[in-house]
Scaffold this motif. Structure first.
Motif, mmCIF file in Angstrom:
data_model
loop_
_atom_site.group_PDB
_atom_site.id
_atom_site.type_symbol
_atom_site.label_atom_id
_atom_site.label_comp_id
_atom_site.label_asym_id
_atom_site.label_seq_id
_atom_site.Cartn_x
_atom_site.Cartn_y
_atom_site.Cartn_z
ATOM 1 N N SER A 1 10.509 -14.659 -25.245
ATOM 2 C CA SER A 1 9.487 -13.682 -24.864
ATOM 3 C C SER A 1 10.128 -12.495 -24.150
ATOM 4 N N ILE A 2 9.364 -11.440 -23.948
ATOM 5 C CA ILE A 2 9.896 -10.236 -23.315
ATOM 6 C C ILE A 2 10.332 -10.494 -21.872
ATOM 7 N N MET A 3 9.545 -11.290 -21.139
ATOM 8 C CA MET A 3 9.895 -11.580 -19.743
ATOM 9 C C MET A 3 11.139 -12.462 -19.669
ATOM 10 N N GLU A 4 11.218 -13.430 -20.548
ATOM 11 C CA GLU A 4 12.405 -14.282 -20.626
ATOM 12 C C GLU A 4 13.643 -13.459 -20.931
ATOM 13 N N ALA A 5 13.520 -12.569 -21.915
ATOM 14 C CA ALA A 5 14.665 -11.754 -22.338
ATOM 15 C C ALA A 5 15.208 -10.941 -21.171
ATOM 16 N N ALA B 1 13.529 -3.052 -27.312
ATOM 17 C CA ALA B 1 12.895 -4.193 -26.654
ATOM 18 C C ALA B 1 13.925 -5.109 -26.014
ATOM 19 N N PRO B 2 13.605 -5.699 -24.849
ATOM 20 C CA PRO B 2 14.524 -6.648 -24.206
ATOM 21 C C PRO B 2 14.918 -7.796 -25.128
ATOM 22 N N ARG C 1 7.432 -3.462 -31.694
ATOM 23 C CA ARG C 1 8.588 -3.182 -30.835
ATOM 24 C C ARG C 1 9.814 -4.018 -31.215
ATOM 25 N N LEU C 2 9.605 -5.071 -32.021
ATOM 26 C CA LEU C 2 10.723 -5.917 -32.435
ATOM 27 C C LEU C 2 11.352 -5.454 -33.750
ATOM 28 N N VAL C 3 10.857 -4.318 -34.259
ATOM 29 C CA VAL C 3 11.382 -3.766 -35.514
ATOM 30 C C VAL C 3 12.236 -2.545 -35.196
ATOM 31 N N ASN C 4 13.464 -2.507 -35.711
ATOM 32 C CA ASN C 4 14.392 -1.399 -35.456
ATOM 33 C C ASN C 4 15.091 -0.974 -36.744
ATOM 34 N N GLN C 5 15.348 0.317 -36.826
ATOM 35 C CA GLN C 5 16.111 0.845 -37.954
ATOM 36 C C GLN C 5 17.541 1.126 -37.495
#
Length: 539
Positions: A31-35, A458-459, A528-532
């Motif tokens: 998760s984002i907080m975990e990351a 994203a973290p 937010r988990l998708v990146n180019q």
């Protein structure tokens, strides 16, 4: 088997958590907080940022460092790539909540079997489990505060501040503050003291309470040393972060006062029992210890009221309320174990059949989830699914059998077995890829070209990559790297639209990286988990 469990209560609670999630929890995506926690822990090990904590190379003072220190220690022992090892500290602190609930229940003079039931209820409550993944800092701060409250309860009862109790109280209190600031002080500690005063009355000399107050202040100051240090070492950054965090309390995620009043639902499988246990007129003549029931009742309600006063509200903030609520539910379960065979009124028996029957029905029909997994059920996954279905089918059938004979104690422990079976057998199946475009950024680790980003990253992406991803964006505009060739990660912004970059570099699109496990048209999909990824070469 139940007698053996009751003979070794602390070991039973610990083993329940370990068997349920200790070997399978790594199947759940980070998760984002975990990351954020894992990245800070990694940078403690790689950059020695143990006090002035960082995330992706930038100051991160939003959370105190104790949980991250513990995570970093496990990362040092087992490696930062072992998600299972990184989650074990939170699991162990979760187990400690069940153990502390059991010990506190014993101090409330509830019998051993009843106290153990309370411990199992809190450990099987939905958000107590969920918070391990969603917000790991919360588990640490509330677990440590509960340990402190256990010591405080002893000092309240004895009206003495012995050296051992005083030192342990200060230590656990300080560690709670060093885990998430004053959060648990406000929600758990304050509600505990008020509830104790209402149920048992605060007894003792003025000197006794002055000593307790001194211990409280000492614990807060000891736990607050990190804040003071960071305030002196990096005053501007600390002030900016503190201002933003405090303003969030009144301006971010604002919800109405009544937002939390469906809190009992957060207990998950115990929701029906939780609601009934909060009906004071119904429970009053049925509990075995009215003072202890009043204490858990007031502790629960006051904690919810205190949370409701704060404008910023999130469901996960309710997690500490589930601790006193578990004790409250325990009174209802104990009553059912003692009297259910004698109950004739359908008004009393229907909620029991509904709650436990629903769990039994889910267990019996677990095999039907095959329609969701469909073609993914192959090889080891198919074998695990068949075993899980057979085990849960057996558990469900035995639940119905014991409901028929009105043996609520066996039904209760079968529900605990149901939860343990779900965690051990079914949780690994959540790792199934349900979308074809999943592509982790970790694949880029072995590439020699440096990697940068220009907008939000994203973290989870930074953690998955395994190292820092520096940003080209600055307060003044965009920085130009020294390298003639590098890779660039973007979330929304296209590099050819940025004049500073497009003038100097030839831009080549490489690939899209997607960390989503869920399909794009589902609620669980996060953009937010998708990146180019682009490759830039100097012209």
């Amino acid at each position: 088997m139940i007698k053996l469990i009751e003979k070794y209560p602390i070991l039973s609670l610990l083993l329940f958590v370990i068997i349920m999630l200790g070997f399978t929890i790594d199947a759940i995506p980070v998760s984002i907080m975990e990351a954020r926690n894992f990245i800070s822990a990694r940078e403690m090990l790689t950059d020695d940022n143990w006090i002035l904590t960082t995330m992706n190379g930038k100051a991160r003072y939003q959370k105190p460092p104790l949980p991250t220190w513990i995570t970093a220690f496990f990362g040092l022992l087992f490696g930062m790539k072992s998600l299972l090892a990184l989650r074990w500290p939170a699991l162990l602190f979760t187990a400690s909540i069940g153990i502390s609930t059991y010990l506190l229940s014993k101090k409330l003079e509830l019998h051993k079997a009843h106290s153990l039931i309370n411990g199992f209820i809190v450990l099987s409550s939905f958000y107590v489990i969920g918070i391990i993944i969603e917000a790991p800092w919360d588990i640490y701060t509330h677990a440590l505060m509960l340990m402190a409250l256990y010591q405080l309860y002893i000092m309240f009862q004895k009206q003495k501040t012995t050296i051992a109790n005083s030192l342990l109280f200060v230590l656990f209190l300080a560690c709670s503050v060093l885990s998430k600031g004053p959060v648990s002080l406000y929600v758990l500690f304050l509600s505990f003291v008020i509830a104790y005063g209402l149920a048992y009355k605060l007894k003792g000399s003025v000197l006794h309470f002055l000593k307790l107050f001194s211990l409280l202040v000492f614990g807060i100051v000891l736990g607050g040393w990190w804040y003071f240090h960071v305030r002196v070492a990096d005053p501007e950054t600390f002030a900016a972060i503190a201002s933003k965090e405090t303003s969030n309390w009144s301006s971010y995620n604002v919800r109405p006062f009544y937002y939390y009043w469906s809190f009992f639902v957060q207990s998950g499988i115990w929701a029906v029992a939780a609601l009934i246990s909060l009906i004071y007129p119904y429970m009053k003549p049925r509990v075995i210890d009215l003072k202890a029931y009043k204490f858990s009742f007031f502790w629960t309600i006051i904690a919810v009221i205190l949370l409701s006063i704060i404008p910023e509200k999130k469901s996960r903030y309710l997690m500490p309320v589930l601790i006193p609520l578990a004790i409250n539910i325990g009174f209802y379960i104990e009553y059912l174990i003692r009297e259910f065979k004698n109950l004739k009124s359908k008004k009393e028996t229907f909620p029991v059949y509904f709650q436990f029957g629903l769990v039994g029905l889910i267990a019996v029909l677990f095999w039907a989830t095959a329609f969701l997994f469909g073609p993914y059920l192959t090889d080891w996954l198919l074998a695990r699914f068949i075993i899980a279905s057979l085990v849960l089918l057996a558990v469900g059938i035995i639940i119905f059998k014991n409901l028929k004979t009105k043996n609520i104690k066996k039904v209760f422990y079968l529900v605990i077995l149901f939860m343990m079976s779900l965690g051990f057998l079914a949780v690994p199946m959540t790792k199934v890829q349900t979308q074809a475009n999943y592509k982790p950024i970790s694949e880029l680790q072995n590439n020699s070209l440096p990697l940068y980003h220009i907008d939000y990253v994203a973290p989870e992406v930074i953690y998955n990559y395994g190292d820092k991803i520096p940003s080209l964006k600055t307060d003044e505009g965009y920085a130009v790297p020294n390298e003639d060739q590098f890779r660039l990660l973007t979330n929304k912004v296209k590099p050819d639209t940025i004049e500073t970059i497009s003038k100097l570099y030839k831009i080549e699109f490489i690939e899209t990286y997607d960390l989503n496990f869920s399909d794009k048209d589902t609620r669980g999909y996060k953009n937010r988990l998708v990146n180019q990824l682009y490759k830039l070469t100097r012209k």
